[in-house]
Motif scaffolding. Sequence first.
Motif, mmCIF file in Angstrom:
data_model
loop_
_atom_site.group_PDB
_atom_site.id
_atom_site.type_symbol
_atom_site.label_atom_id
_atom_site.label_comp_id
_atom_site.label_asym_id
_atom_site.label_seq_id
_atom_site.Cartn_x
_atom_site.Cartn_y
_atom_site.Cartn_z
ATOM 1 N N PRO A 180 0.800 -1.226 0.000
ATOM 2 C CA PRO A 180 0.000 0.000 0.000
ATOM 3 C C PRO A 180 0.835 1.281 0.000
ATOM 4 C CG PRO A 180 -0.831 -1.568 1.628
ATOM 5 C CD PRO A 180 0.474 -2.106 1.132
ATOM 6 N N LEU A 181 2.044 1.234 0.580
ATOM 7 C CA LEU A 181 2.866 2.444 0.644
ATOM 8 C C LEU A 181 3.534 2.776 -0.687
ATOM 9 C CD1 LEU A 181 4.688 1.979 4.086
ATOM 10 C CD2 LEU A 181 2.910 3.650 3.560
ATOM 11 N N THR A 182 3.808 1.770 -1.507
ATOM 12 C CA THR A 182 4.637 1.960 -2.697
ATOM 13 C C THR A 182 4.141 3.041 -3.649
ATOM 14 O OG1 THR A 182 5.480 -0.311 -2.590
ATOM 15 C CG2 THR A 182 5.622 0.811 -4.719
ATOM 16 N N LEU A 216 1.214 9.170 -5.873
ATOM 17 C CA LEU A 216 -0.199 9.545 -5.766
ATOM 18 C C LEU A 216 -0.409 10.785 -4.903
ATOM 19 C CD1 LEU A 216 -2.022 6.098 -5.376
ATOM 20 C CD2 LEU A 216 -2.004 7.624 -7.360
ATOM 21 N N ILE A 217 0.294 10.881 -3.787
ATOM 22 C CA ILE A 217 0.071 12.017 -2.873
ATOM 23 C C ILE A 217 0.319 13.352 -3.579
ATOM 24 C CG2 ILE A 217 0.927 13.177 -0.804
ATOM 25 C CD1 ILE A 217 1.320 10.435 0.467
ATOM 26 N N VAL A 273 5.263 16.639 3.333
ATOM 27 C CA VAL A 273 5.565 15.976 4.604
ATOM 28 C C VAL A 273 5.138 14.507 4.527
ATOM 29 C CG1 VAL A 273 4.955 15.849 7.050
ATOM 30 C CG2 VAL A 273 5.493 18.060 6.027
ATOM 31 N N GLY A 274 3.970 14.271 3.942
ATOM 32 C CA GLY A 274 3.500 12.900 3.770
ATOM 33 C C GLY A 274 4.446 12.081 2.907
ATOM 34 N N VAL A 275 4.972 12.679 1.842
ATOM 35 C CA VAL A 275 5.915 11.964 0.975
ATOM 36 C C VAL A 275 7.190 11.624 1.744
ATOM 37 C CG1 VAL A 275 7.342 12.143 -1.102
ATOM 38 C CG2 VAL A 275 4.990 12.979 -1.140
ATOM 39 N N VAL A 276 7.661 12.546 2.578
ATOM 40 C CA VAL A 276 8.858 12.271 3.397
ATOM 41 C C VAL A 276 8.604 11.086 4.318
ATOM 42 C CG1 VAL A 276 10.355 13.159 5.230
ATOM 43 C CG2 VAL A 276 9.734 14.635 3.314
ATOM 44 N N VAL A 277 7.476 11.088 5.016
ATOM 45 C CA VAL A 277 7.163 10.012 5.959
ATOM 46 C C VAL A 277 7.067 8.674 5.234
ATOM 47 C CG1 VAL A 277 5.419 9.129 7.550
ATOM 48 C CG2 VAL A 277 6.013 11.557 7.586
ATOM 49 N N VAL A 278 6.349 8.643 4.114
ATOM 50 C CA VAL A 278 6.191 7.399 3.358
ATOM 51 C C VAL A 278 7.547 6.910 2.844
ATOM 52 C CG1 VAL A 278 5.220 6.389 1.260
ATOM 53 C CG2 VAL A 278 3.794 7.832 2.721
ATOM 54 N N SER A 279 8.369 7.827 2.350
ATOM 55 C CA SER A 279 9.680 7.446 1.809
ATOM 56 C C SER A 279 10.581 6.852 2.892
ATOM 57 C CB SER A 279 10.352 8.660 1.168
ATOM 58 O OG SER A 279 9.575 9.168 0.106
#
Length: 542
Positions: free
Chosen positions: A10-12, A17-18, A45-51
């Motif tokens: 799900p994170l990939t 997408l974000i 910020v969301g992209v940083v956390v997911v990465s």
Amino acid sequence: MTVPSSWVGPLTPLPVLIPLLAAALTLILGRKPRAQRAVTIAALVGVVVVSVLLLFLADRDGTSALQIGGWEAPFGITLVVDRLSAIMLVVSAVVLLAVIVYAVGQGIRDGDAEQPVSIFLPTYLALTAGVCNAFLAGDLFNLFVGFEVLLVASFVLLTLGASAERVRAGVSYVMVSAVSSMVFLIGVAVVYAATGTLNFAQLALRLPDVPQGTKMALFAILLVAFGIKAAVFPLSAWLPDSYPTAPAPVTAVFAGLLTKVGVYAIIRTHTLLFTDGSMDNVLMIAGLLTMVIGILGAIAQSEIKRLLSFTLVSHIGYMIFGVALSSTAGLAGAVYYVAHHILVQTTLFLVVGLIDRQAGSSSLRRLGGLAAASPLLAIIFLIPALNLGGIPPFSGFVGKVALLEAGVDKASALAWILVAGSVVTSLLTLYVVARVWTKAFWRARADAPEGGLSDNSPTALLDNATDVEFESRDDPGRMPAGMLAPTIALVAVGLSLTVFAGPFIGISNRAADELRAPSVYVTAVLGGTDDPVTYATGEEPR
């Protein structure tokens, strides 16, 4: 907290997408700039956390692949997360977040009040999606799509404001990029004609059966396309004329990040598809010329943005050197150096934006006395400058030592020449940044040839530190806290590569080990099999 392995699927797609969803939302919010900024920063910020989560999972559990829409490889779109792609995602996400905070603190634009700034944030988010898509792409065509998203978004950002200078630079940039894209598309076509597939994993199985001459031609075409994007000599002449004309945040993200997408593509294809080393000598020569000619160009510059653009070209040569060695040590050094250079080069271009705000110019002919006028500005320039120059114990020194050791281990005549060229380039880089320091920061403003053209009040920084937004640049002495904070944060992140050099080198070594074993990637994408013939040819074995 234990992160389940099942999260990776799900994170990939989220790093792509974000920002895409946020770009659509910011377009809708075009008349509400505060909401636009909030959505953009929250998305990044969301992209940083997911990465960061993807890097943790990739380092713990190894390579994983997601088949979009349930279409099994090689028929559908495949997104792949391994240590290399995850490292690139994390560093890129951190830089993209810092730059957009800087841009918001600056007031987004850097010039005329009539500029269409409402499209800046959606375009920036589209650029982010293109970068992340390129790093996650599991096939050549999806990589091409990521590059094209980058091209379109970067052209808009580069020409924002439509000044004559920016349009001229933008036309040059887009023409060169269009040629690169055409060559890349031709490469995609001929690769498919030769192998019947574009999926990286399936290509890794089929390319060994392609005649050697054909395989070298395929790699040469792709190297030309990626070499233009990475600014590898002799395909780098466009960069110093294109980047310095853009607003400071745009120049920073272009210089720090976009060329590294080309370097990533070279690493990926060299280690996964064309592993026989047939083009290594060509890459070594290109790396040497990129280093030396780039830094000689920097020496001749008096404008700091152009000077840094030439150092950017020069240090791409170090990365190509590491790739061309075709060794685990060389790849580990290249991966570490890519991460280091993204952070340091972006930071330096942000600092140049601060210099321009503080002194009203970024020309060495006009600058002087900045160390006395703004000691904080002097410090946040000096640290990344020394890092770029490779002074111990900074990460630039660590990365260069790793590459030099790998070159010595190679022990070929060409490798020894590259080692010598790397040392000379490092010394000349130190000379270049020392020249900037002595002229812009150390000497008196009155001693500059054109030093009387703008004021340089010692209290300009403190007097205006809380002025977060501005409408014009009538007073160039302002340095908003919103510009200072992300710059200082990037300096700190760059220093973390030094303080935690051991763990970072460890991740780079594991990434290199993974890259040197293409079967790991193939198994993750196509699944474990005792029948490689079926995957390679699409036919049942006899």
